[in-house]
Structures are given as structure tokens and as C-alpha cells.
Design a protein around this motif. Structure first.
Motif, mmCIF file in Angstrom:
data_model
loop_
_atom_site.group_PDB
_atom_site.id
_atom_site.type_symbol
_atom_site.label_atom_id
_atom_site.label_comp_id
_atom_site.label_asym_id
_atom_site.label_seq_id
_atom_site.Cartn_x
_atom_site.Cartn_y
_atom_site.Cartn_z
ATOM 1 N N UNK A 1 0.815 -1.224 0.000
ATOM 2 C CA UNK A 1 0.000 0.000 0.000
ATOM 3 C C UNK A 1 0.850 1.276 0.000
ATOM 4 N N UNK A 2 2.058 1.197 0.543
ATOM 5 C CA UNK A 2 2.927 2.372 0.608
ATOM 6 C C UNK A 2 4.004 2.306 -0.488
ATOM 7 N N UNK A 3 3.615 1.855 -1.684
ATOM 8 C CA UNK A 3 4.601 1.608 -2.742
ATOM 9 C C UNK A 3 5.397 2.841 -3.170
ATOM 10 N N UNK A 4 4.890 4.095 -3.020
ATOM 11 C CA UNK A 4 5.744 5.237 -3.397
ATOM 12 C C UNK A 4 7.090 5.258 -2.656
ATOM 13 N N UNK A 5 7.148 4.681 -1.444
ATOM 14 C CA UNK A 5 8.400 4.686 -0.675
ATOM 15 C C UNK A 5 9.470 3.812 -1.319
ATOM 16 N N UNK A 6 9.064 2.883 -2.178
ATOM 17 C CA UNK A 6 10.027 2.018 -2.868
ATOM 18 C C UNK A 6 10.477 2.623 -4.189
ATOM 19 N N UNK A 7 10.027 3.833 -4.488
ATOM 20 C CA UNK A 7 10.390 4.495 -5.741
ATOM 21 C C UNK A 7 11.677 5.298 -5.625
ATOM 22 N N UNK A 8 11.921 6.140 -6.642
ATOM 23 C CA UNK A 8 13.108 6.993 -6.663
ATOM 24 C C UNK A 8 12.726 8.384 -7.185
ATOM 25 N N UNK A 9 13.474 9.377 -6.704
ATOM 26 C CA UNK A 9 13.258 10.745 -7.163
ATOM 27 C C UNK A 9 13.994 10.989 -8.477
ATOM 28 N N UNK A 10 13.441 11.888 -9.291
ATOM 29 C CA UNK A 10 14.100 12.347 -10.515
ATOM 30 C C UNK A 10 13.833 13.831 -10.674
ATOM 31 N N UNK A 11 14.759 14.504 -11.334
ATOM 32 C CA UNK A 11 14.580 15.932 -11.591
ATOM 33 C C UNK A 11 13.624 16.129 -12.770
ATOM 34 N N UNK A 12 12.806 17.160 -12.647
ATOM 35 C CA UNK A 12 11.892 17.542 -13.728
ATOM 36 C C UNK A 12 12.112 19.012 -14.035
ATOM 37 N N UNK A 13 12.367 19.316 -15.288
ATOM 38 C CA UNK A 13 12.591 20.697 -15.736
ATOM 39 C C UNK A 13 13.708 21.362 -14.937
ATOM 40 N N UNK A 14 14.607 20.555 -14.403
ATOM 41 C CA UNK A 14 15.811 21.083 -13.767
ATOM 42 C C UNK A 14 15.662 21.542 -12.340
ATOM 43 N N UNK A 15 14.452 21.935 -11.906
ATOM 44 C CA UNK A 15 14.318 22.520 -10.573
ATOM 45 C C UNK A 15 13.318 21.794 -9.682
ATOM 46 N N UNK B 1 19.135 7.054 -5.060
ATOM 47 C CA UNK B 1 19.054 7.175 -3.605
ATOM 48 C C UNK B 1 17.769 6.543 -3.060
ATOM 49 N N UNK B 2 17.859 5.562 -2.147
ATOM 50 C CA UNK B 2 16.645 5.020 -1.524
ATOM 51 C C UNK B 2 15.915 6.109 -0.741
ATOM 52 N N UNK C 1 23.631 5.141 6.815
ATOM 53 C CA UNK C 1 24.314 6.204 6.099
ATOM 54 C C UNK C 1 23.764 6.272 4.675
ATOM 55 N N UNK C 2 23.382 7.475 4.249
ATOM 56 C CA UNK C 2 22.769 7.647 2.929
ATOM 57 C C UNK C 2 23.815 8.140 1.938
ATOM 58 N N UNK C 3 23.846 7.526 0.769
ATOM 59 C CA UNK C 3 24.748 7.937 -0.308
ATOM 60 C C UNK C 3 24.007 8.940 -1.188
ATOM 61 N N UNK C 4 24.440 10.215 -1.139
ATOM 62 C CA UNK C 4 23.776 11.262 -1.911
ATOM 63 C C UNK C 4 24.466 11.510 -3.253
ATOM 64 N N UNK C 5 25.236 10.540 -3.711
ATOM 65 C CA UNK C 5 25.948 10.717 -4.984
ATOM 66 C C UNK C 5 25.015 10.936 -6.159
ATOM 67 N N UNK C 6 23.901 10.229 -6.182
ATOM 68 C CA UNK C 6 22.945 10.355 -7.280
ATOM 69 C C UNK C 6 21.539 10.319 -6.709
ATOM 70 N N UNK C 7 20.771 11.396 -6.910
ATOM 71 C CA UNK C 7 19.424 11.448 -6.368
ATOM 72 C C UNK C 7 18.539 10.368 -6.995
ATOM 73 N N UNK C 8 18.844 9.985 -8.262
ATOM 74 C CA UNK C 8 18.018 8.977 -8.957
ATOM 75 C C UNK C 8 18.216 7.567 -8.385
#
Length: 1011
Positions: free
Chosen positions: A616-630, A679-680, A670-677
Motif C-alpha cells: 500500500x505504501x509503494x511510493x516509498x520504494x520508488x526513486x526521485x528524478x529531476x523535472x525541468x531542472x528545478x 538514492x533510496x 548512512x545515505x549515499x547522496x551521490x545520485x538522487x536517482x
């Protein structure tokens, strides 16, 4: 000892706490009854008497009465105890249970320089489960007597007696005369002893030694004291001339082993002259300063009467972070021709150096050239070649002293200077130097001089001591002081029963340095009234958390197929930073047959239930991506969340008040912020503690969920872990708020997205800005909150402020924190601008409200009207509380939608994401001083309802605080109406803040720990 009691009218109304009415004091044969409630004022003589550190007040349940004295009238009672009521029930001489050698021998040179009085040690144990307190203690005293009788067979010298020999030397007669075992009880509880500082009162817990005849004096005396709460104390008094610390701790550990029914794996080594067998040179070949008189103070005490001021003992506690700061300070290279920096300074070196410097500052008498030294007691067992055998029974310690220093150098030069002198003293203790010292002792004809030379300063005007500018330091950091388990578990606390021996080394500035794994607190060391000439330092080993070991790391995906979709995050989400907030849930130890097996089943259960929750909380298993740069969008592709399994040798008790310090960061992934795409969005770490306790550390991306949604998810996950079904499913449509036809065009001037004010000259330089912040855990009781509410609800006649409903807990606490922070940060500018940013949940403020279970961010910042320090400090509490209310009340549906429209129309999201966090830029810097606060309320959140099947958490709170000036206000897990407030402030201001914070609510300042 003076008796103390208070009386007040019963509280028939639970909402009203009646004040104290009568104070009763018993002084010798006189009794004073003071009707304080009806007195127009409190005499200064009474205030001074109650605050006199040399007075010990006793009474039944005195701790609560002392607190009420402080709360109702601000009267502080410095020393209080119920231990005067210790009652000796029986006294027995215990002899070895088998025949032992009948012999006598001269004590070694190591032994001869020791005084023949006794050192006292105290071991405290928590209450044990039993059907009858009396029956349990009866069996305990029998176990102690029988096992002690067993222990005296291999340790038979302890059952002997001392006798004088030629030249003032001592010899030991082993004739099995026995040791003394006392049984006692007390109406006190372990809580009455507070921090176990070795005060006069604790002497009641060790046997009184009769020094009338040295030939009849027992070398070992033990007192078993039972407390009203069921706790126990084993008080040990052992003759200094027979055993040193290492030998004493070895004996007590062996005795405890026998009490548990186990056999000894290491027997004592009884030949005290084994070190002479090597035939190495023992003729003195060094100038042994350690046996010369230590320097005295030049005019330190202006009169002999000044010398008679009693010493006081306190318990200093130093966190790992504070220790690391000292090591960092001492690590700076000091360019001195006599000091070359080598390996980094140790904990002992920097702590000893820091104490030495602070003592010099406190004792400073105007003479920059006042000489001073530190005497350090060194264990020589492993420093000799060959080393002394394991289990060596006797003394094997010698004193060493630092080179002669002067106050001016120690105070004005950096910490590394003092640390270098400490190192010099220790490093010279080589095998050659030790054997030279033993030769020096052997050749000496006046042992009395040697026995006191390294403890007392030189004689002045016929007095042995008219002032002591020196220190005497003993380290117990590597001693097995916490391993003494008689079958009741390890001691809650172990430490010296006193520092100044009765009538002997009373003039010695004693320091026992001991490692304890308890809460990180600062000390009550006070130099305002008189110089504390004896104190004890205890150091918390929070570095155990550095030993967190990650055993496994797994990616957990939903247990069923979930939608594959992507969507733009809402305007609520877009203004959040995409880093992670950390939360910590701590759980008490659970009953199990095996810690390892239990944790395996727990990690499996956590993994399976988390996989279920991600359906039911499947968005938490997703990943962020940039849209239009900002802007950010969410790609739901079931990439999973991270679950780590870890363990640590720490215990939950090591974490004390759970203040969000640097050490606690080890408990979240510890979170690895190398790539937002990549990143858990959610990471979880399950850590098992040595005591069996558990910690669930959660790191969740701020851009995905706010606090309400996060706590809802955690509660749902825990419900699935317990095998239950979810009654509320998450609501996933983040744009439901746009379904209304209401306008979203900005209609207000949104100050919350403008830069906050900066301090005017707050920091004198950029370097000063680099001072580290520290985090504290403020604790406020229900009674203290009611007192603040009463203060704030007084009518303030201001044309801009009309009193309406009474101020809430949140309003008065936020106002109080704000005012105290202004006082602590005050820089001389009365017109310094300041604001408070408050994070407000908009779910129920919108019309219509957002649906139950709304999954996402639904919080916005609001800021108070601009205020200045002078108004906040000089005007009553209600002024600040009203400004807090103004900020919260303006968050209507119309204002919220206007703010969302403002966000939607903005093209620079980076500015919005940080605008309400940082003050404006000055001279190219983002932050040269912060006069503002950022406050988050968790008071109405279900933070204590997360039960995975192990019961509710003992504590839940933030794992860290990400910037200075931020506070979380949350209800306590105790359910008693109290509030816990993790709060972060600059180190330079925290002491002042703590003083101001508790000043108005009549409370003693709590401790803090550096981030």
C-alpha cells in the motif's frame, strides 16, 4: 547531620498543587518550625543555611521534599540524603573455610609507601525479583558469607593482620584472624543517591574501621546494605598497604565468581618480592621528585581559618564528543622547544590536562608564578621487565609527578602544553626508573615521610598545608570495575565511597578518574562558594556506539506487484530538501533463550512485514528524478528500500537521555547522496544492543513524507509486524487539494519564504562562526508547564494584544525557549531582530481537510512577526507567547492556498527550500549568526504507538538535529504529562541558555552533549 521535613495541604484537586506550608528542621536537640507560607519573606540566614554545602540534611523521602522546596520557593538544599538511617543488623568475622599457611613476612617496597588506612569501594545493584525482601537478603548474606570464606583460602593474606617492624616498616602476619562482614539495611532508595558522588553521606555504606590498634585492625571489611527499594550495596574497605586497585578489583571479581558457583581461572600470585629475582640494579640512579614535598600555595589561603573550609566531592561526566573536542584541541602543535608532538594525546592525557588547567584557573590567587604539579599513580605491573605475574597480589603502583609548572603557563598556553607535561610524567616510568624508585624506598629510613610526600604540599609557617595548588590523579579506565557480578547481574554503578580518607590525606586534592557507561551529563562542580578540593570524574564510554557492526544489508521490495507510474510531487513536497530525516525507536530487552536467535527472528519479521507494508505504501520504494531542472518527480518502479541489521556492544543505559548527539548517528543508515536517482527514499537499521534492547533507526526522505505521514507509515508497518490488518490505508493522490475551485493565486505577502534576519555583530569573526553546536535534551514536568502557563496567562496590556483563550502548552514552551535563547545570545544590541519559524500541519486547516491517511508532505512554515531582543527579554512571557500564537493562527485555508500558489509560481525552488532555515547572507556568507529559532511540534503525534510486537518504545525521538536553533517539542513516553525537547544551540551559548531555561521554573539545569 540535620533533620529536614516539610508539610503542605493535601491536593484534593488534581489540577491544583498546593504550596509548601511548613518547614521543619531538627538541629541537635533543637527543633525549628517555620510557617513559610505565611511569612512575608524568607530570612537570608535560612537561605544560606539550607544552601551550605557542609551541611547534610536527612529525612524519609527527602528527595521529593527537596524538589518541592526548590519548585515552590526557589530554596536549594545542596546535600540531602536518607542514608543516616542505615541500621547495622549483624556483624560477623569470616575466616577461611580451609586451613591456610601460618606465616609472616615483610611487605614489599611497593607496599611500604602506602598509608595503612582503608580505601572504600561501593558496588550498587538494582532490585532483584523475589517473594520476600527479608528472605532474599537472608539468602544473599549467607551466599556472601560462604563465598567470602571460600575466597579467603587462596587470598589468605587478607585474613591476616599488620605489625610494625624495624625502621617504621610494616610486616604481615598471616594467622587467619578473619575479615569483618556486616549486614545492614536503609530506608533510602537507590534513587536517593542521585549521581553517586562520593559525599560524606555515602560513608555510611562502608564499615567503620577502628584504628585504635594496628595489630587488631581487619585488613578487609565488607558491608552488605539492603535499600527500601530492594536494591543492594556492597561496601568494601580494604587496607591500602595490602592491595592496590588492580589487586583489589581482582579479588572482588574472584569473590563474585565463587558466589556464582564458578571456579577461579586465575589464582592470586602471593610472592611480593618476585621482582627482585631478576637481579637487576635497584640502587637509586635518578633524582626522585615524586618523593619530595609538593609545592604549596603562595598566599593561596589568606588565613589558617581559610584552610579549614571543607572539601566537596562532585561527579563530573564527560561525553565522547566532549572528549574528542579536547583531543582535537590538544592535538594542535604547540611550538615549544621542550615539547615535540608525537602520537596523538590519549583520553587520560587530555582529561588530566584539562582538569589541571581548570583547577589552576579556579585557584588563581593573582600570582602568575604559582608553582604546581600533578601526581599520577602508575601501575607498574606491565612496565617492569619482565612484567609481574598475572594475579600479583599486593601493591604495584608508584607515584610520578609532572615537571614543575607555573599557573601562567598552564592558563595562557594551549591544552597541548599541559597534556605534554602529563605525558612526560608517565613516559619516564620505565623498568629502570621503577627499580631505581624501589631502591630509593629500600634505602630510606623514614617511611612516614615517604608515605605522605606525594600527597601533601610542603610545610609553610609550621603548617603541613596552607594551600594546595596540585592535583593527585588515579585512573581506573582500564580496570574491570563493572564485572563484579555476585549473581545479581553487573552493578548499576561502582565507584569510590569517598575520596578524602578520614583524618589522613584530607589535604590531598584527590581525583579518581573512572570510566562508566552511563548517561552523558555534565557535572555539578561549583567553585562559586569555595574551592572543591576533592572531586571525582566519571567518563561515559559513548564510543561503544562507534563499535556498531553492520551484519547484513538487504533491499526490500513490495511483496506483491505495485503500480509502475511517475508523477510530479506536490507544492507541499517541492519546498522540502531531498535529504533524509532520522528517527530512532528504542525498545527494552525482551525475554529470549538466545540473543542471536531472537534477533534472527526479529530481522526476518521486520523484513517480511516491511515488504508487506510497501504494497500500500509503494511510493516509498520508488526513486526521485529531476523535472525541468528545478522540480522533483517520483518514479514508482519498486526499486525497494534498504534494511540493515547491526549489533553493538553498548547497552541502552549507555545512551542515558537519548539526546541527539553525533554518537546516535551510528544507529541510522548512512545515505549515499551521490545520485538522487539511485538514492533510496527509506532506509532502516535494526540494531541489537548487548543488553538485549533494540533500536529501529529510520532515515526517510523529507521530500516524500512529513512527520504525520511518516508516523502513520511506521504505525502501519508495526501493525503488520504484529500480524494485524490495516484499518486506514494511505491516501496517495497528492493533488487532491487542487480539486477545489478555490483560487491558488498568491494573495498574501509570504514572509515565511523570505530570508530570516541575521545577527548584527553576533560573531566577531568568521572563525567564531565555526564553533560547534551542541544538542541537549530538555525535560519539563507537568508542574513546570503549568507554572509557565500561569505566568503567560497573566493579562498583558498592549494595544496590539488582546487576551483570548489561555495559552497552550506549545505556545508557552516555544515562547519560553525563544526568550531564553535571546538572553543567551544577547550581544549588547537591544534592537537585534529575531523570528521563530514554526512548521504547521495543514491537513485539518484546509477546507475541506485533507483525507485521512494522506501520504506526502502537508506542512508549511510560518514565522512570527519581527521582534527585537529587548522586547522579548524585558516584557513578560505572554508577549512572546502572543507572537507565537499570531504566527500559528494566520495559517487558515485561504493563507495556505495562497502559499501553495506562491510556491507554484516560483521558478527558483532552491531558494524556497532553504529560505526558512537560514538567515540572510552577509559578506558572501550564508550564515554569520542566527538569532532565530525553528520549532517543530510532535506533541500530538502517535510517536509512542509503534509496537512491532515488543511493546511500545522506551524512547522515540530524532536521531539528529540538522542545524543550530532547532527544537522538537514532544510528549514524554512516561505518560505523566511531561515534555521532552531535543534542542540545538551554539556551544558558546548553551550554558547560559540552560541557566535561563530552568531559572524561571525552579529546576536544576540538565546536562548536554555536543553534536
Amino acid at each position: 547531620m540535620d533533620g529536614l521535613d516539610i508539610e503542605w495541604c493535601p491536593n484534593f484537586n488534581p489540577q491544583i498543587e498546593n504550596p509548601m506550608a511548613t518547614l521543619q528542621l531538627c538541629l541537635a536537640h533543637r527543633c525549628l518550625i517555620f510557617q513559610i507560607l505565611h511569612s512575608p519573606s524568607i530570612p537570608n540566614s535560612l537561605i544560606d543555611f539550607l544552601g551550605n554545602r557542609s551541611c547534610a540534611f536527612v529525612g524519609v523521602g527527602i528527595q521529593n521534599e527537596v524538589e518541592k522546596l526548590l519548585l515552590d520557593y526557589g530554596l536549594g538544599v545542596e546535600i540531602s540524603t536518607s542514608l543516616e538511617m542505615v541500621h547495622i543488623k549483624s556483624s560477623n568475622t569470616v575466616i577461611p573455610n580451609e586451613p591456610t599457611p601460618n606465616e609472616r613476612y615483610l611487605l614489599s617496597e611497593f607496599d611500604q609507601i602506602k598509608l595503612w588506612n582503608h580505601v572504600s569501594l561501593l558496588y550498587f545493584y538494582k532490585p532483584q525479583n523475589s517473594n520476600s525482601r527479608g528472605c532474599r537478603v537472608l539468602s544473599v548474606i549467607e551466599v556472601m558469607r560462604n563465598s567470602l570464606s571460600q575466597a579467603l583460602v587462596p587470598y589468605y593474606p587478607l585474613a591476616g593482620r599488620l605489625h610494625w617492624s624495624e625502621g617504621g616498616r610494616l610486616e604481615l602476619h598471616c594467622k587467619a584472624k578473619g575479615v569483618l562482614l556486616l549486614e545492614a539495611d536503609s530506608e533510602a532508595t537507590l534513587e536517593d543517591l542521585a549521581d553517586f558522588a562520593p559525599t560524606q553521606a555515602l560513608k555510611e555504606l562502608t564499615p567503620l574501621v577502628d584504628y585504635g590498634s594496628i595489630e587488631e585492625m581487619p585488613l578487609l571489611l565488607v558491608q552488605l546494605t539492603r535499600f527500601r527499594c530492594g536494591g543492594l550495596c556492597v561496601g568494601v574497605a580494604v587496607c591500602r598497604a595490602i592491595l592496590d586497585g588492580t589487586a583489589t578489583f581482582g579479588f572482588v571479581k574472584s569473590w563474585a565468581k565463587l558466589a556464582r558457583g564458578e571456579k577461579l581461572d586465575v589464582l592470586p600470585f602471593l610472592d611480593r618480592f618476585v621482582w627482585k629475582s631478576s637481579g637487576k640494579l635497584t640502587i637509586p640512579c635518578y633524582d626522585h621528585d615524586e618523593f619530595k614535598k609538593l609545592p604549596t600555595s603562595t598566599g593561596f589561603l589568606k588565613s589558617k581559618a581559610g584552610h579549614n573550609n571543607e572539601s566537596i566531592a562532585c561527579m563530573l561526566k564527560v561525553t565522547k564528543e566532549q572528549m574528542n573536542k579536547l583531543k582535537k584541541m590538544a592535538g594542535e602543535i604547540y611550538n615549544d622547544q621542550n615539547m615535540v608532538k608525537q602520537r596523538p594525546f590519549s583520553r587520560f592525557e587530555v582529561l588530566s590536562a584539562h582538569i589541571w588547567r581548570c583547577a589552576c584557573k579556579a585557584r588563581y590567587n593573582g600570582d602568575n608564578h604559582q608553582p604546581t604539579r600533578v601526581c599520577i599513580i602508575i601501575d607498574c605491573r606491565k612496565r617492569m621487565n619482565p612484567p609481574l605475574p598475572a594475579g600479583y597480589l599486593g601493591n604495584a603502583t608508584l607515584p610520578t609527578v609532572t615537571p614543575l609548572c607555573v599557573f601562567d603557563d598552564l592558563i595562557s598556553k594551549p591544552l597541548s602544553y599541559a597534556a605534554g607535561k602529563i605525558r612526560e610524567a608517565i613516559n619516564k616510568m620505565t623498568d629502570e626508573y621503577i627499580r631505581s624508585a624501589l631502591g630509593f624506598i629500600a634505602s630510606n629510613t623514614n617511611m612516614d615521610v615517604l608515605r605522605t610526600s606525594f600527597q601533601k604540599p610542603a610545610s609553610v609557617e609550621g603548617s603541613d598545608d596552607l594551600g594546595n595548588p596540585n592535583l593527585n590523579i588515579v585512573s581506573w579506565m582500564n580496570m574491570p570495575i563493572h564485572d563484579t557480578d555476585f549473581g545479581w547481574g553487573k552493578p548499576t554503578y561502582m565507584g569510590p565511597g569517598s575520596i578524602n580518607s578520614e583524618g589522613v590525606d584530607e589535604d590531598c586534592f584527590g581525583l579518581a578518574m573512572k570510566v562508566v557507561t552511563i548517561n552523558q551529563t555534565t557535572c555539578g562542580f561549583d567553585i562559586r562558594h569555595q574551592e572543591p578540593r576533592a572531586f571525582m570524574i566519571s567518563i561515559q564510554i559513548s564510543n561503544l556506539l562507534e563499535m556498531v557492526h553492520v551484519k547484513s544489508s538487504n533491499t526490500v521490495i513490495p511483496s506483491e506487484p505495485t503500480p509502475n507510474e511517475k508523477y510530479l510531487l506536490s507544492d507541499f513536497d517541492q519546498i522540502r530538501l531531498w535529504n533524509h530525516v532520522s528517527l530512532l525507536y528504542f525498545y527494552k530487552p525482551q525475554n529470549s533463550n538466545s540473543r542471536g536467535c531472537r534477533v534472527v527472528s526479529v530481522i526476518e519479521m521486520m523484513r517480511n512485514s516491511l515488504s508487506q507494508a510497501l504494497v500500500p505504501y509503494y511510493p516509498l520504494a520508488g526513486r526521485l528524478h529531476w523535472s525541468e531542472g528545478v522540480r522533483l518527480e517520483l518514479h514508482c518502479k519498486a526499486k525497494g528500500v534498504l534494511l540493515l541489521e547491526a549489533d553493538t556492544e553498548a547497552t541502552l543505559e549507555d545512551l542515558a537521555d537519548f539526546a541527539p548527539t553525533q554518537a546516535l548517528k551510528e544507529l541510522t543508515p548512512l545515505v549515499d547522496y551521490g545520485s538522487v536517482e539511485e538514492m533510496p527514499l527509506l532506509l532502516v537499521q535494526l540494531t541489537s544492543f548487548r543488553c538485549g534492547g533494540l533500536c529501529v533507526g529510520v532515515a526517510i526522505c523529507r521530500a516524500i513524507l512529513d512527520g504525520t505521514a511518516t508516523f502513520g507509515f511506521m504505525k502501519s508497518w508495526a501493525k503488520l509486524a504484529r500480524g494485524e490488518k490495516l484499518d486506514v490505508l494511505p491516501f496517495l493522490d497528492r493533488f487532491v487539494l487542487k480539486s477545489s475551485e478555490k483560487p491558488t493565486t498568491p494573495r498574501f505577502d509570504h514572509d515565511e519564504f523570505k530570508k530570516l534576519p541575521i545577527s548584527t555583530g553576533f560573531f566577531k569573526s568568521k572563525a567564531e562562526h565555526d564553533n560547534e553546536s551542541i544538542a541537549v535534551m530538555l525535560k519539563v514536568t507537568k508542574e513546570q508547564i503549568n507554572k509557565l502557563k500561569k505566568m503567560a496567562n497573566e493579562i498583558y496590556h498592549d494595544q496590539n494584544m488582546v487576551k483570548q483563550r489561555p495559552f497552550s502548552r506549545f505556545e508557552v514552551l516555544s515562547a519560553h525557549i525563544w526568550r531564553c535563547a535571546c538572553k543567551a545570545r544577547y550581544n549588547g544590541d537591544n534592537h537585534q531582530p529575531t523570528r521563530v519559524c514554526i512548521i504547521v500541519d495543514c491537513r485539518k486547516r484546509m477546507n475541506p481537510p485533507l483525507p485521512a491517511g494522506y501520504l506526502g508532505n502537508a506542512r508549511l512554515p510560518t514565522v512570527t512577526p519581527p521582534c527585537v531582543f529587548d522586547d522579548l527579554i524585558s516584557k513578560p512571557l505572554c508577549y512572546a507567547a502572543w507572537k507565537i500564537r499570531e504566527a500559528v493562527n494566520k495559517m487558515t485555508d485561504e493563507y495556505i492556498r495562497s502559499a501553495l500558489g506562491f510556491i507554484a509560481s516560483n521558478t527558483n525552488m532552491d531558494v524556497l527550500r532553504t529560505s526558512y532555515l537560514k538567515p540572510v547572507s552577509v559578506e558572501g556568507s550564508d550564515d554569520l549568526g542566527n538569532p532565530n529559532l525553528n520549532i517543530v511540534s510532535w506533541m500530538n503525534m502517535p510517536i509512542h504507538d509503534t509496537d512491532f510486537g515488543w511493546g511500545k518504545p522506551t524512547y522515540m525521538g530524532p536521531g539528529s538535529i540538522n542545524f543550530e536553533g532547532k527544537a522538537f517539542i514532544m510528549s514524554s513516553s512516561d505518560g505523566d504529562g511531561s515534555i521532552s525537547i531535543p534542542f540545538c544551540l551554539k556551544a558558546a551559548h548553551m550554558d547560559s541558555f540552560m541557566k535561563f531555561f530552568y531559572e524561571d521554573i525552579r529546576e536544576v539545569p540538565l546536562s548536554y552533549s555536543k553534536i
